[in-house]
Design a protein around this motif. Structure first.
Motif, PDB file in Angstrom:
ATOM      1  N   GLY A  19       0.813  -1.213   0.000  1.00 29.39           N
ATOM      2  CA  GLY A  19       0.000   0.000   0.000  1.00 29.39           C
ATOM      3  C   GLY A  19       0.846   1.263   0.000  1.00 29.39           C
ATOM      4  O   GLY A  19       1.978   1.283   0.485  1.00 29.39           O
ATOM      5  N   ASP A  20       0.295   2.327  -0.549  1.00 34.36           N
ATOM      6  CA  ASP A  20       0.965   3.626  -0.546  1.00 34.36           C
ATOM      7  C   ASP A  20       0.854   4.268   0.830  1.00 34.36           C
ATOM      8  O   ASP A  20      -0.171   4.147   1.510  1.00 34.36           O
ATOM      9  CB  ASP A  20       0.336   4.576  -1.570  1.00 34.36           C
ATOM     10  CG  ASP A  20       0.506   4.121  -3.005  1.00 34.36           C
ATOM     11  OD1 ASP A  20       1.311   3.193  -3.252  1.00 34.36           O
ATOM     12  OD2 ASP A  20      -0.160   4.691  -3.890  1.00 34.36           O
ATOM     13  N   THR A  21       1.907   4.977   1.227  1.00 33.82           N
ATOM     14  CA  THR A  21       1.881   5.769   2.442  1.00 33.82           C
ATOM     15  C   THR A  21       1.870   7.240   2.051  1.00 33.82           C
ATOM     16  O   THR A  21       2.686   7.671   1.239  1.00 33.82           O
ATOM     17  CB  THR A  21       3.101   5.466   3.326  1.00 33.82           C
ATOM     18  OG1 THR A  21       3.041   4.100   3.764  1.00 33.82           O
ATOM     19  CG2 THR A  21       3.141   6.379   4.550  1.00 33.82           C
ATOM     20  N   THR A  22       0.942   8.002   2.604  1.00 38.84           N
ATOM     21  CA  THR A  22       0.843   9.432   2.286  1.00 38.84           C
ATOM     22  C   THR A  22       0.859  10.241   3.577  1.00 38.84           C
ATOM     23  O   THR A  22       0.360   9.792   4.611  1.00 38.84           O
ATOM     24  CB  THR A  22      -0.437   9.749   1.501  1.00 38.84           C
ATOM     25  OG1 THR A  22      -1.581   9.376   2.284  1.00 38.84           O
ATOM     26  CG2 THR A  22      -0.462   9.006   0.170  1.00 38.84           C
ATOM     27  N   VAL A  23       1.442  11.424   3.493  1.00 40.43           N
ATOM     28  CA  VAL A  23       1.524  12.312   4.651  1.00 40.43           C
ATOM     29  C   VAL A  23       1.282  13.739   4.203  1.00 40.43           C
ATOM     30  O   VAL A  23       1.817  14.178   3.178  1.00 40.43           O
ATOM     31  CB  VAL A  23       2.913  12.229   5.328  1.00 40.43           C
ATOM     32  CG1 VAL A  23       2.997  13.221   6.482  1.00 40.43           C
ATOM     33  CG2 VAL A  23       3.203  10.825   5.819  1.00 40.43           C
ATOM     34  N   SER A  24       0.504  14.474   4.988  1.00 38.59           N
ATOM     35  CA  SER A  24       0.297  15.905   4.774  1.00 38.59           C
ATOM     36  C   SER A  24       0.760  16.636   6.023  1.00 38.59           C
ATOM     37  O   SER A  24       0.246  16.401   7.116  1.00 38.59           O
ATOM     38  CB  SER A  24      -1.183  16.199   4.502  1.00 38.59           C
ATOM     39  OG  SER A  24      -1.398  17.594   4.360  1.00 38.59           O
ATOM     40  N   VAL A  25       1.763  17.526   5.855  1.00 39.60           N
ATOM     41  CA  VAL A  25       2.279  18.296   6.981  1.00 39.60           C
ATOM     42  C   VAL A  25       2.841  19.610   6.449  1.00 39.60           C
ATOM     43  O   VAL A  25       3.576  19.619   5.467  1.00 39.60           O
ATOM     44  CB  VAL A  25       3.353  17.509   7.770  1.00 39.60           C
ATOM     45  CG1 VAL A  25       4.498  17.074   6.871  1.00 39.60           C
ATOM     46  CG2 VAL A  25       3.863  18.317   8.956  1.00 39.60           C
ATOM     47  N   LEU A  26       2.475  20.714   7.083  1.00 37.74           N
ATOM     48  CA  LEU A  26       2.858  22.040   6.596  1.00 37.74           C
ATOM     49  C   LEU A  26       2.499  22.136   5.117  1.00 37.74           C
ATOM     50  O   LEU A  26       1.389  21.853   4.732  1.00 37.74           O
ATOM     51  CB  LEU A  26       4.343  22.289   6.862  1.00 37.74           C
ATOM     52  CG  LEU A  26       4.735  22.352   8.340  1.00 37.74           C
ATOM     53  CD1 LEU A  26       6.237  22.526   8.490  1.00 37.74           C
ATOM     54  CD2 LEU A  26       4.002  23.481   9.061  1.00 37.74           C
ATOM     55  N   GLY A  27       3.436  22.489   4.256  1.00 39.05           N
ATOM     56  CA  GLY A  27       3.137  22.561   2.830  1.00 39.05           C
ATOM     57  C   GLY A  27       3.475  21.300   2.071  1.00 39.05           C
ATOM     58  O   GLY A  27       3.411  21.267   0.835  1.00 39.05           O
ATOM     59  N   TYR A  28       3.832  20.236   2.773  1.00 37.37           N
ATOM     60  CA  TYR A  28       4.248  18.982   2.132  1.00 37.37           C
ATOM     61  C   TYR A  28       3.067  18.046   1.912  1.00 37.37           C
ATOM     62  O   TYR A  28       2.191  17.919   2.762  1.00 37.37           O
ATOM     63  CB  TYR A  28       5.259  18.244   3.001  1.00 37.37           C
ATOM     64  CG  TYR A  28       6.611  18.894   3.121  1.00 37.37           C
ATOM     65  CD1 TYR A  28       7.596  18.692   2.156  1.00 37.37           C
ATOM     66  CD2 TYR A  28       6.922  19.683   4.220  1.00 37.37           C
ATOM     67  CE1 TYR A  28       8.852  19.264   2.279  1.00 37.37           C
ATOM     68  CE2 TYR A  28       8.178  20.257   4.352  1.00 37.37           C
ATOM     69  CZ  TYR A  28       9.135  20.051   3.384  1.00 37.37           C
ATOM     70  OH  TYR A  28      10.375  20.619   3.516  1.00 37.37           O
ATOM     71  N   SER A  29       3.099  17.368   0.767  1.00 37.44           N
ATOM     72  CA  SER A  29       2.198  16.251   0.496  1.00 37.44           C
ATOM     73  C   SER A  29       3.076  15.086   0.045  1.00 37.44           C
ATOM     74  O   SER A  29       3.405  14.944  -1.136  1.00 37.44           O
ATOM     75  CB  SER A  29       1.182  16.606  -0.592  1.00 37.44           C
ATOM     76  OG  SER A  29       0.290  17.608  -0.152  1.00 37.44           O
TER      77      SER A  29
END
Length: 200
Positions: free
Chosen positions: A110-120
């Motif tokens: 599976g893909d791992t995704t993260v959203s933090v500050l301006g990062y995707s």
């Protein structure tokens, strides 16, 4: 979710325990001397405390599962997307994430995704072992980070090893033929027949 202190007997402040091939999100917090190692598949949020001062976020995709054919070619390692160390500005910072699961037999990681500050951040899961086994399973890619690396490909012979997961310092190594796994991009664990666990 596990929270442990930085540092270990190898002297590597970001070394982590081996996982079973699933994806992960690692959040290091320098001033609080802790890091959060999230390895349970699924969605969630975590708040970096204002006392952290500096932090870094690393995402690793899940390893691909082995193929069910009689030759059992190994799956590929997950990719890795990582931020550089950033200042929190003495404010709490929310991290939203989805951790990719390890691939079951004949199933991609599976893909791992993260959203933090301006990062995707997106760290793709590794491909499952292929049949016929002359075709290597492809390592997962990565995007959105300051550092983006690709997981190692699976081997191409009978009982070939799985590709190693990428880490924040480099690509995962390809799985070797004859049952040997590829090394992860940094200090992550190696693959066995399925894709390697998260490097960090």
């Amino acid at each position: 979710m596990a929270v442990r202190e930085l540092g270990n007997n190898t002297g590597n402040p970001l070394a982590r325990a081996a996982t079973t091939g699933g994806g992960s999100v690692l959040i290091s917090q320098t001033n609080t001397s802790t890091y959060v190692d999230i390895t349970t598949a699924g969605e969630g949020t975590y708040t970096i405390p204002a006392t952290a001062v500096y932090a870094r976020v690393i995402a690793v995709g899940g390893g691909g599962g082995t193929n069910s054919s009689s030759s059992y070619p190994g799956g590929a390692g997950g990719g890795c997307a990582a931020t550089k160390v950033f200042a929190t500005g003495s404010k709490e910072i929310e991290v939203s994430y989805t951790v990719g699961a390890a691939g079951a037999v004949n199933t991609d990681g599976g893909d791992t995704t993260v959203s933090v500050l301006g990062y995707s951040l997106t760290a793709e899961g590794g491909q499952a072992g292929q049949n016929p086994n002359s075709t290597a399973a492809q390592g997962g890619g990565a995007s959105g980070g300051d550092f983006n690396f690709t997981g190692g490909d699976g081997g191409t012979s009978s009982l070939s090893g799985g590709g190693g997961a990428a880490g924040p310092d480099g690509n995962g190594a390809n799985g070797k033929n004859g049952g040997y796994s590829g090394n992860s991009g940094t200090s992550g664990n190696n693959g066995t027949n399925s894709g390697g666990g998260g490097g960090s």
